[in-house]
Scaffold this motif. Structure first.
Motif, short mmCIF file in Angstrom:
data_model
loop_
_atom_site.label_atom_id
_atom_site.label_comp_id
_atom_site.label_asym_id
_atom_site.label_seq_id
_atom_site.Cartn_x
_atom_site.Cartn_y
_atom_site.Cartn_z
N LEU A 97 -0.38 -3.35 2.47
CA LEU A 97 0.02 -2.76 1.20
C LEU A 97 1.06 -3.63 0.51
O LEU A 97 2.02 -4.09 1.14
N PHE A 98 0.88 -3.83 -0.79
CA PHE A 98 1.83 -4.53 -1.65
C PHE A 98 2.57 -3.46 -2.44
O PHE A 98 1.95 -2.77 -3.26
N LEU A 99 3.88 -3.30 -2.20
CA LEU A 99 4.60 -2.12 -2.68
C LEU A 99 5.86 -2.43 -3.47
O LEU A 99 6.40 -3.52 -3.41
N ARG A 100 6.30 -1.39 -4.15
CA ARG A 100 7.64 -1.34 -4.74
C ARG A 100 8.21 0.01 -4.34
O ARG A 100 7.46 0.97 -4.13
N GLU A 101 9.53 0.09 -4.26
CA GLU A 101 10.16 1.36 -3.89
C GLU A 101 10.40 2.17 -5.16
O GLU A 101 11.05 1.71 -6.08
N ASP A 102 9.86 3.39 -5.19
CA ASP A 102 10.05 4.27 -6.34
C ASP A 102 11.33 5.08 -6.20
O ASP A 102 12.06 5.29 -7.16
N SER A 103 11.58 5.59 -5.02
CA SER A 103 12.80 6.32 -4.70
C SER A 103 13.00 6.20 -3.20
O SER A 103 12.19 5.60 -2.51
N ARG A 110 2.05 -1.28 -7.91
CA ARG A 110 1.82 -1.25 -9.36
C ARG A 110 0.53 -1.97 -9.72
O ARG A 110 0.12 -1.99 -10.86
N PHE A 111 -0.13 -2.55 -8.74
CA PHE A 111 -1.39 -3.24 -8.96
C PHE A 111 -2.55 -2.40 -8.44
O PHE A 111 -2.46 -1.82 -7.36
N ALA A 112 -3.64 -2.36 -9.19
CA ALA A 112 -4.83 -1.65 -8.75
C ALA A 112 -5.36 -2.25 -7.45
O ALA A 112 -5.92 -1.54 -6.62
N ASN A 113 -5.17 -3.55 -7.27
CA ASN A 113 -5.67 -4.20 -6.06
C ASN A 113 -4.53 -4.52 -5.09
O ASN A 113 -4.52 -5.55 -4.46
N GLY A 114 -3.61 -3.57 -4.92
CA GLY A 114 -2.47 -3.75 -4.04
C GLY A 114 -2.61 -3.10 -2.68
O GLY A 114 -1.65 -3.00 -1.92
N GLU A 115 -3.79 -2.63 -2.33
CA GLU A 115 -4.02 -1.97 -1.05
C GLU A 115 -5.28 -2.55 -0.41
O GLU A 115 -6.33 -2.58 -1.05
N TRP A 116 -5.15 -2.98 0.86
CA TRP A 116 -6.24 -3.67 1.54
C TRP A 116 -6.45 -3.13 2.94
O TRP A 116 -5.49 -2.87 3.65
N THR A 117 -7.70 -3.00 3.35
CA THR A 117 -8.05 -2.64 4.72
C THR A 117 -8.08 -3.92 5.55
O THR A 117 -8.61 -4.93 5.10
N ILE A 118 -7.49 -3.86 6.74
CA ILE A 118 -7.52 -5.00 7.65
C ILE A 118 -8.59 -4.74 8.71
O ILE A 118 -8.50 -3.78 9.47
N ARG A 119 -9.61 -5.56 8.73
CA ARG A 119 -10.69 -5.43 9.70
C ARG A 119 -10.23 -5.96 11.07
O ARG A 119 -9.27 -6.73 11.14
N PRO A 120 -10.89 -5.57 12.16
CA PRO A 120 -10.49 -6.06 13.49
C PRO A 120 -10.43 -7.58 13.61
O PRO A 120 -9.64 -8.12 14.36
N ASN A 121 -11.25 -8.30 12.83
CA ASN A 121 -11.24 -9.77 12.89
C ASN A 121 -10.16 -10.39 11.99
O ASN A 121 -10.07 -11.60 11.87
N GLY A 122 -9.35 -9.53 11.33
CA GLY A 122 -8.28 -10.03 10.47
C GLY A 122 -8.66 -10.23 9.02
O GLY A 122 -7.82 -10.56 8.20
#
Length: 172
Positions: A97-103, A110-122
């Protein structure tokens, strides 16, 4: 309806523009309602790649629905529709996850493509929104009947990467 969504087609932009990058997993995917359009999901941090987080358990805020101020149902209540970019978290799936702290202890991307699944092979995969184009017949606050259709959104795909490649770019 058009959404004002931040997207990028460059990994370096994601890394540069978001102060916190973590690897971990969602521990509960029911979430709790934080606001009319946001749910909070508990997230167990396995590793911090950039920045700092407040503890190993943080909360991720995800917008899951939207509403229009001038559109009400027959009883005068706001009408909510599914946010086209919302993807429900999966339990215990390793995520990047690519994040910013809200509180305090609550983070979001803040990016639509800021969340990624990590597969077992990396390898990294972006979860895909299951937004549908369902139509609703609604009444505006001026009494006019209108049809509202919210379509899914598409945005640039980033080049395929392995988690290890990003760790080297980040420098940790």
């Amino acid at each position: 309806m058009y959404l004002d969504v931040v997207v990028t087609d460059d990994w370096k932009t994601l890394i540069r523009d978001l102060p916190v990058i973590v690897v971990g997993s969602y521990t509960d995917v029911t979430g709790r309602r934080d606001a009319n359009t946001t749910r909070l999901y508990p997230f167990q941090v396995e590793r911090v790649l950039k920045g700092r987080v407040q503890g190993k358990r943080i909360h991720i805020a995800k917008q899951d629905r939207i509403y229009f101020k001038s559109i009400r149902d027959d009883r005068g209540k706001p009408v909510y529709v599914k946010y086209p970019l919302y993807v429900k978290p999966r339990p215990h799936q390793r995520m990047l996850l690519f994040l910013r702290e809200d509180s305090s202890g609550i983070y979001s991307t803040r990016f639509a493509n800021g969340e990624w699944t990590i597969r077992p092979n990396g390898s990294l995969d972006m979860p895909v929104s299951s937004a549908s184009g369902k139509e609703k017949l609604l009444t505006t606050n001026k009494g006019k009947r209108i049809r509202v259709r919210v379509e899914g959104a598409s945005y640039p795909r980033l080049p395929k990467k392995q988690l290890q490649d990003l760790i080297e770019i980040i420098g940790r």
